[in-house]
Scaffold this active site. Structure first.
Site, PDB file in Angstrom:
ATOM      1  N   LYS B  94       0.821  -1.222   0.000  1.00 57.95           N
ATOM      2  CA  LYS B  94       0.000   0.000   0.000  1.00 57.95           C
ATOM      3  C   LYS B  94       0.850   1.265   0.000  1.00 57.95           C
ATOM      4  O   LYS B  94       0.549   2.228   0.707  1.00 57.95           O
ATOM      5  CB  LYS B  94      -0.981  -0.016   1.169  1.00 57.95           C
ATOM      6  CG  LYS B  94      -1.882  -1.267   1.125  1.00 57.95           C
ATOM      7  CD  LYS B  94      -3.234  -1.066   1.724  1.00 57.95           C
ATOM      8  CE  LYS B  94      -4.098  -2.301   1.608  1.00 57.95           C
ATOM      9  NZ  LYS B  94      -3.642  -3.432   2.417  1.00 57.95           N
ATOM     10  N   ARG B  95       1.886   1.271  -0.804  1.00 56.37           N
ATOM     11  CA  ARG B  95       2.683   2.474  -0.950  1.00 56.37           C
ATOM     12  C   ARG B  95       1.944   3.492  -1.811  1.00 56.37           C
ATOM     13  O   ARG B  95       0.981   3.135  -2.517  1.00 56.37           O
ATOM     14  CB  ARG B  95       4.034   2.131  -1.594  1.00 56.37           C
ATOM     15  CG  ARG B  95       4.887   1.133  -0.815  1.00 56.37           C
ATOM     16  CD  ARG B  95       5.209   1.610   0.581  1.00 56.37           C
ATOM     17  NE  ARG B  95       6.347   0.913   1.153  1.00 56.37           N
ATOM     18  CZ  ARG B  95       6.277  -0.110   2.008  1.00 56.37           C
ATOM     19  NH1 ARG B  95       5.111  -0.574   2.405  1.00 56.37           N
ATOM     20  NH2 ARG B  95       7.388  -0.658   2.491  1.00 56.37           N
TER      21      ARG B  95
END
Lengths: 277, 277
Positions: B94-95
């Site tokens: 979830k960057r």
């Protein structure tokens, strides 16, 4: 770790609201450092030594370390442990996940016994709502810095969407300020958008704003201060490339200091102009 | 690495669209594994051996490894290198950051020579717009999986905001589908929102949807399939805790296999019902 009041005191004492971004790239550091066991840490150490009296915060960008696997993480851990105790030490990680996962990220960056790192603050992305923020607040005295309006090209894709509560970035600020106070929450606001600061100050009068984009990305310090400063300053202005890569010779640390000093002197003027000091 | 067509072939061959989430927590794995040099990897290895013929994807959650610093990262690297070549190997990270930083994260998870890891796909958060996505697409054949609608409590904070282009999550899907095709982009859609699948399929008829929330989080597989399946299946349904922690005794791997088999059998039925196989 600095509280809200301690941060304000440091700003007044150093006449500076500079945050030095440690976006350290192995390909951009001086060649002579590459023989060191940990060249990235060696570079950071000398940058920190050369700038610590001129800034109030440091901000390593996690991606620049993670890209090198175990070695990179070791450089980040070494850097974290070397950062001064009287600066606000921010990990620029832009994490954002559900509660049980945010809890693990909090442990990653705030719990030294678990990960080897103990930063004071983390940047987070708000898309998943309060799940992305509240687990970090369980760590006493730690700060969460929420992305609101960024200086990147992609900011136009969603951050400016009109919602039933203003632009998305405004909805983010308003909602997030119901989760915690200005003593625990800051917002990222890109410095290329200085006219929006007036707007943001309506919803976030007391929060510190972390402002990237001055320097290499073209934002104006004067404009940011004109529209964004509050009675306690309320700004942390980040500069990274313009400071840390000011020279790539043996004098890189002195050159970095000279650039930081230039910014600090402009900041001192702005603080005086606004009556903060 | 699997292409869109190869993924569809694997689903038809295995009669499964199961993704096994490796959210491995040192405090939840069987006590007898803790004497191993790398207990987390040892656990994952046995889970993978026990489930590889029943699933088409694995998804380690990066936070669960990062929380343990160097040791945790080593477990993640070991796990990545052990994952089968015929499954889609997703890093749930979830960057989401500006272009030059996303580029470093792409290197972290896609460039083995740099970081030791070579995943096939990464989850990203869309707040920063196309900057958060396009740098990953520069890696040929790799996938980006964008958060759209999540199953967490915090999803109501922003994802459902009405914008001038529908709910925020709809605006995200529509915009992202202008950046790349269904052969490179998937979306995360929480399984507790099954009625929204009909809606999403209007904007994303061909994209695979990665669906967490079945099992421990209470979503219904039947509902997800009814509203979300397309002619090629178009779904990857993730289960983590219900599989990997099915037992915490010496039989944990067999128990995990039994849980995975139950889901695979339900999935085979759904694939037949929909005429995919």
């Amino acid at each position: 770790m600095l509280s809200h009041q301690q941060l304000i005191s440091q700003i007044k004492q150093k006449k500076s609201f500079l945050c030095v971004g440690l976006d350290t790239d192995i390909n951009k550091i001086p060649a002579f450092l590459r023989d060191h066991e940990d060249p990235i840490f060696e570079f950071n150490k000398r940058i920190i030594d050369a700038t610590a009296d001129l800034c109030v915060a440091y901000k390593p960008n996690s991606a620049f370390y993670e890209a090198y696997g175990i070695k990179g993480l070791q450089s980040l851990i070494n850097t974290c442990n070397y950062l001064p105790k009287d600066t606000l030490n921010i990990i620029d990680a832009k994490r954002g996940d559900i509660g049980n996962t945010s809890d693990k990220y909090a442990r990653t960056f705030f719990d030294k016994a678990s990960s080897g790192m103990d930063f004071d603050a983390i940047t987070v992305t708000p898309y998943m709502g309060n799940d992305s923020v509240t687990p970090y607040l369980a760590y006493e005295g730690k700060w969460v810095i929420i992305l609101a309006l960024t200086s990147s090209v992609g900011s136009k894709d969603f951050q400016y969407l009109d919602t039933n509560d203003g632009h998305l970035y405004e909805a983010v600020i308003k909602k997030a300020n119901t989760w915690a106070g200005a003593d625990r929450l800051m917002f990222v606001v890109g410095a290329t958008k200085s006219t929006e600061f007036t707007n943001i100050r309506q919803y976030a009068p007391d929060n510190f704003l972390l402002v990237p984009g001055v320097g290499a990305q073209g934002g104006s310090l004067e404009e940011v201060c004109k529209y964004g400063m509050n009675k306690d300053c309320g700004l942390l202005v980040n500069a990274s490339r313009s400071i840390i890569y000011a020279s790539n010779g043996e004098d890189f640390a002195e050159a970095a200091r000279a650039e930081a000093l230039k910014l600090q002197q402009q900041m001192a003027e702005e603080l005086e102009k606004a009556g903060v000091i």
